[in-house]
Structures are given as structure tokens and as C-alpha cells.
Scaffold this active site. Structure first.
Site, PDB file in Angstrom:
ATOM      1  N   GLY A   1       0.879  -1.441  -0.103  1.00 12.08           N
ATOM      2  CA  GLY A   1      -0.086  -0.062   0.021  1.00 12.08           C
ATOM      3  C   GLY A   1       0.718   1.179   0.026  1.00 12.08           C
ATOM      4  O   GLY A   1       1.088   1.854  -1.134  1.00 12.08           O
TER       5      GLY A   1
ATOM      6  N   TYR B   1       0.638   7.708  15.032  1.00 11.85           N
ATOM      7  CA  TYR B   1       2.073   7.112  14.859  1.00 11.85           C
ATOM      8  C   TYR B   1       3.085   7.949  15.099  1.00 11.85           C
ATOM      9  O   TYR B   1       4.345   7.257  14.883  1.00 11.85           O
ATOM     10  CB  TYR B   1       2.074   6.365  13.531  1.00 11.85           C
ATOM     11  CG  TYR B   1       0.836   5.751  12.929  1.00 11.85           C
ATOM     12  CD1 TYR B   1       0.418   4.555  13.705  1.00 11.85           C
ATOM     13  CD2 TYR B   1      -0.002   6.357  11.903  1.00 11.85           C
ATOM     14  CE1 TYR B   1      -0.588   3.895  12.995  1.00 11.85           C
ATOM     15  CE2 TYR B   1      -0.814   5.654  11.370  1.00 11.85           C
ATOM     16  CZ  TYR B   1      -1.206   4.476  11.904  1.00 11.85           C
ATOM     17  OH  TYR B   1      -2.273   3.805  11.350  1.00 11.85           O
TER      18      TYR B   1
ATOM     19  N   CYS C   1      -9.805  21.049  18.404  1.00  9.97           N
ATOM     20  CA  CYS C   1      -9.415  21.231  19.628  1.00  9.97           C
ATOM     21  C   CYS C   1      -8.735  20.024  20.722  1.00  9.97           C
ATOM     22  O   CYS C   1      -9.414  19.410  21.383  1.00  9.97           O
ATOM     23  CB  CYS C   1     -10.818  21.590  20.240  1.00  9.97           C
ATOM     24  SG  CYS C   1     -11.446  22.854  19.740  1.00  9.97           S
TER      25      CYS C   1
ATOM     26  N   TYR D   1      -2.403   6.318   3.904  1.00  7.72           N
ATOM     27  CA  TYR D   1      -3.112   6.386   5.190  1.00  7.72           C
ATOM     28  C   TYR D   1      -3.183   8.134   5.705  1.00  7.72           C
ATOM     29  O   TYR D   1      -3.015   8.327   6.710  1.00  7.72           O
ATOM     30  CB  TYR D   1      -2.319   5.817   6.280  1.00  7.72           C
ATOM     31  CG  TYR D   1      -1.940   4.369   5.859  1.00  7.72           C
ATOM     32  CD1 TYR D   1      -3.120   3.705   6.014  1.00  7.72           C
ATOM     33  CD2 TYR D   1      -0.664   3.939   5.361  1.00  7.72           C
ATOM     34  CE1 TYR D   1      -2.635   2.239   5.478  1.00  7.72           C
ATOM     35  CE2 TYR D   1      -0.580   2.650   4.926  1.00  7.72           C
ATOM     36  CZ  TYR D   1      -1.727   1.872   5.015  1.00  7.72           C
ATOM     37  OH  TYR D   1      -1.522   0.437   4.537  1.00  7.72           O
TER      38      TYR D   1
HETATM   39  C1  LIG Z   1      -2.372  -2.702   5.606  1.00  6.02           C
HETATM   40  C2  LIG Z   1      -1.964  -4.114   4.895  1.00  6.02           C
HETATM   41  C3  LIG Z   1      -1.275  -3.968   3.828  1.00  6.02           C
HETATM   42  C4  LIG Z   1      -0.453  -3.069   3.353  1.00  6.02           C
HETATM   43  O1  LIG Z   1       0.691  -2.493   4.257  1.00  6.02           O
HETATM   44  P1  LIG Z   1       1.468  -1.387   3.501  1.00  6.02           P
HETATM   45  O2  LIG Z   1       2.562  -1.171   4.862  1.00  6.02           O
HETATM   46  O3  LIG Z   1       0.850  -0.105   3.404  1.00  6.02           O
HETATM   47  O4  LIG Z   1       2.306  -1.941   2.273  1.00  6.02           O
HETATM   48  C5  LIG Z   1      -0.982  -5.463   3.284  1.00  6.02           C
HETATM   49  N1  LIG Z   1      -1.548  -6.494   3.890  1.00  6.02           N
HETATM   50  C6  LIG Z   1      -2.555  -6.488   4.867  1.00  6.02           C
HETATM   51  C7  LIG Z   1      -3.202  -7.729   5.254  1.00  6.02           C
HETATM   52  C8  LIG Z   1      -2.576  -5.352   5.619  1.00  6.02           C
HETATM   53  O5  LIG Z   1      -3.578  -5.121   6.734  1.00  6.02           O
END
Ligand SMILES: *Cc1c(COP(=O)(O)O)cnc(C)c1O
Length: 428
Positions: free
Chosen positions: A287, A328, A355, A384
Site C-alpha cells: 500500500g 503514529y 481542539c 494513510y
Molecule cells: C495494511 C495491510 C497491507 C498494506 O501495508 P503497507 O504497509 O501499506 O504496504 C497489506 N496486507 C495487509 C493484510 C494489511 O492489513
């Protein structure tokens, strides 16, 4: 690599000056670079090409329909974590038969919907969930494709909220219990088809070592499951980290080479030799590495406030728009859209209008001394970012824009005040 850079003091995304977008669309606004997204996606696909592999984009990182459509047209699979995400993929023209469905809490409605859509596989996180899927598939008179998510108990070396592969995390099934569970599926769950094995040890990993450890530990298990049950795929999850600190500099190829960050090539070079002998289809679920550095959030400086202890630059984007710093302790580089020759720097907290004391984009940061009305870009906000935004403090969600060279398109309009109360009812 990304395509955000200054030309004569003006910050561009590809060939588009970001201030043009800020002035036309207002702020806060997320801006994504199409070229950067495609570069990352194709780079990973290419690096894994020695394997029978599939890049399954993790929808939750950035789930705008235009982004999903871009991925679908490149031939991506999709890793989803809810029925809503599956629906989005379908709306975007993606193929549900290339979706893998992860997550510890799938509801019966979501399971039924995913079965109707004939998804590629459920990545299952518990015995109870296996039994639920078996029962629902049985009631529909079909077989449900499943893989179990193994928790390899590996330290990912990332923030505790995004570590997922340790025994104390809620994710997956303990490594030592996996084989017994596959035997149970085989013996007791006639409506399930054992299709694969999955793992995902965490997000924003900046070293290749935890990936190597996890794959080295789990690959022999995958081989045994292939022999016993004929599994066809092994998904090694997502988690490849990106550069947040120094994000502007990371746009140059030299910078990548001279800084020892986890690159797509280093990742593939280490893992391909471990995976190739399995003779299985290998799925990856990235992702962040696809969209993270492909997006910035534009915001405008509203006020400056000088206190005894600190200088605050108050901007029009808050933790509801970008929660990563609060949630985070995420670092995001912040650069002005327009540099001036006489511009000083200042050590300041960049804070939003919400706030909450946790509402900051940066603390004690040396930034350009921008004045009221000037714009800033918050870097590495593509993953994100918008997808975790909310209406907290009754703030309409930001607009999203996709840049393609010198063209750009609003791919989600800013929410209106009517959007804020949609569905709300005052009782008689
Ligand atoms: C969130 C998630 C991802 C993607 O993670 P990245 O760090 O954004 O690459 C892949 N697989 C699962 C099962 C996830 O929950």
C-alpha cells in the site's frame, strides 16, 4: 522516487505548479502524482517478475476510485479489508476475482457479499472465522477459497501500532498452530477450498532483515502445505516502508542510491531467491510504497502565534485531515509552495484548528517562515492520509486531485456542509 520538485522557487507536482491547484480548489487538498504511482507499481511488478507473482494493491492506503481505477488498468490485484473496500474496487472497474480479503472481523454480510462477487481468496485470521465462512458457503451451496494468515512472531522494527506479526498482536494464527488448523479445515470444513497461505508482519518496515527472517521461517511451512493440500499461492503481505524524513530530497535518484533505505530492488533481490524454489504463485500486498510518496497535502497558513515557549504556525489542515503525526508519531516534511529570496526559517510547531493538543503536523520543526495566506505542502501524505481522515470537529473532508503532467483533475470534491449532517435525524 517521486515527482515533487522546485522550479525557480515554485513547487511542482510533475509539470503542474501546486499553487495553481491550491488557488483553484482551496485547502486542505490532497494531490497525487499519477506518474509516481505508476512508477512504483511497475517497479515492484518488474522487480518480482522472476516469480509467478501478483501485486495486490492494499486498498486501505488510498482508496479513491480514480486511484483504484489506475491500478485496475495496470492489471493490479487488490487486497481488501472490508465489504466497503470490495464495493469500491468493483465501482472502480477492478476485478473482484483478483481480490484477497484480509482482516480479523469479517461480518456474515461481508462474507456473503465477497462470495457472491467470487473473490480470489479469504485470508482468514482465526478458527472461528473459518467455521463461519464454511457455514455461509455451505448455505449458498458453494465452496469458499481460503488461506490462513500465519503470525510468524517476527519483530518488524516499526511503530508498535503498525506491528502485526508478533504473537501478542491480534493478527493471524500462531505459527505452531497452523498445520493443525489446515488439517482441521481438510477434515471438518467441507465447504472450504484450501488455496494458499498468507502473512503480513507490519507496515513501514525500513529494513529488509525482518522480511528475510519471516520468509525464511514461513517458506518451509508453505512447501509442506503445498505438498499436503496443494496450496497454490503464498502471500508475503505488504509493509515496504518509504522515506518520510528527507522526502523532498528523495525525489532524486542519486539520493536513493546514497542513502541506505529499503528500496524495491533490495527487497526483491533478497526475497526472490528464497521464494523461487517453492514453485508457488507469490502475492505481495503493498500500500504505502505505491502511494505514500506520490501524495502531498496542501494547507494554508492562517495565523502565527508566538508564545513564551514556542512559535505556532496555525494552518487550515488538522488531525482530522492527516492523523499520522498524532497516531503514529509520524514525521512529514513540510515545504512552502513558493520560496522567496528573503524568506527566513523559523523553529515552530505547525498545528491545526482542532481542539486537541495532539493536533499537530510537526513540532519544533525548522520550516520556512511562511506568513498568513501562504501555502505549505505536507509531504508523503499519499498513504494513510485521506483514507484515515474524519469529520471530527465537524470539518468537511478535504478535496483530492490527481495530476497527470500539466493536467489535473479533482477526483473527489471537498465535502459540503450538507455532507456533514447527511443521514442525521432529529426525533419528532
Ligand atoms: C495494511 C495491510 C497491507 C498494506 O501495508 P503497507 O504497509 O501499506 O504496504 C497489506 N496486507 C495487509 C493484510 C494489511 O492489513
Amino acid at each position: 522516487m517521486h515527482t515533487f520538485s522546485y522550479k525557480n522557487g515554485t513547487l511542482y507536482c510533475e509539470n503542474t505548479p501546486l499553487c495553481d491547484i491550491a488557488e483553484a480548489v482551496g485547502t486542505p487538498t490532497y494531490v497525487y502524482s499519477k506518474q509516481t504511482i505508476l512508477d512504483h507499481f511497475k517497479g515492484l511488478q518488474q522487480a518480482l517478475s522472476p516469480l509467478d507473482s501478483e501485486v495486490s494493491y492494499a486498498v486501505k492506503a488510498c482508496s479513491n476510485l480514480a486511484i483504484l481505477n489506475l491500478m485496475a488498468r495496470e492489471g493490479a490485484g487488490f487486497d481488501i479489508v472490508s465489504g466497503g473496500e470490495l464495493w469500491r474496487v468493483v465501482q472502480a472497474g477492478g476485478d473482484p476475482r483478483r481480490c484477497t480479503y484480509a482482516g480479523v472481523g469479517k461480518t456474515p454480510e461481508e462474507i456473503r457479499y465477497a462470495l457472491e462477487q467470487e473473490i480470489y481468496c479469504f485470508n482468514v485470521e482465526s478458527e472461528a472465522e473459518l467455521r463461519a465462512i464454511d457455514e455461509i458457503a455451505g448455505s449458498m451451496g458453494i465452496k469458499a477459497p481460503v488461506a490462513v494468515r500465519v503470525n510468524p512472531n517476527i519483530e518488524a522494527g516499526t511503530h508498535k501500532y503498525i506491528t502485526t506479526g508478533k504473537s501478542e498482536n491480534k493478527f493471524g494464527v500462531d505459527f505452531d498452530r497452523i498445520e493443525a488448523l489446515y488439517a482441521l479445515i481438510d477434515e471438518q470444513m467441507p465447504n472450504l477450498e484450501i488455496k494458499g497461505l498468507q502473512m503480513h508482519i507490519g507496515s513501514q518496515l525500513t529494513q529488509v532483515k525482518p522480511f528475510i527472517e519471516a520468509v525464511a521461517k514461513v517458506a518451509p511451512l508453505a512447501a509442506r502445505l503445498k505438498e499436503r493440500y496443494g496450496i497454490r499461492f503464498f502471500s508475503i503481505g505488504g509493509g515496504i516502508g518509504i522515506v518520510y524524513d528527507g522526502a523532498l530530497a528523495s525525489g532524486s535518484p542519486d539520493w536513493w542510491e546514497h542513502n541506505h533505505q529499503l528500496t524495491i530492488d533490495a527487497y526483491a533481490d533478497s526475497l526472490v531467491p528464497l521464494l523461487q524454489p517453492l514453485g508457488l504463485r507469490i502475492l505481495v500486498e503493498p500500500g504505502r510504497v505505491i502511494v505514500g510518496n506520490a501524495g502531498v497535502m496542501l494547507t494554508q497558513c492562517l495565523y502565527e502565534k508566538k508564545g513564551d515557549a514556542k512559535t505556532f504556525k496555525i494552518v487550515d489542515a488538522g488531525m482530522n485531515d492527516l492523523i499520522r503525526p498524532a497516531l503514529y508519531e509520524g514525521h512529514h516534511e513540510i515545504w512552502p509552495l513558493q520560496q522567496h529570496d528573503d524568506q527566513d526559517t523559523v523553529v515552530a510547531d505547525i498545528v491545526g484548528p482542532i481542539c486537541e493538543s495532539g493536533d499537530f503536523l510537526a513540532q519544533n520543526r525548522t520550516v520556512a517562515d511562511v506568513q498568513q495566506g501562504e501555502y505549505l505542502a505536507v509531504f508523503s501524505a499519499g498513504a494513510y492520509g485521506f483514507s484515515m481522515s474524519s469529520n471530527y470537529n465537524s470539518r468537511p473532508m478535504a478535496a483530492e486531485v490527481l495530476v497527470d503532467g500539466s493536467n489535473w483533475t479533482v477526483i473527489r470534491s471537498r465535502q459540503s456542509l450538507e455532507d456533514l449532517v447527511r443521514g442525521e435525524i432529529i426525533p419528532e
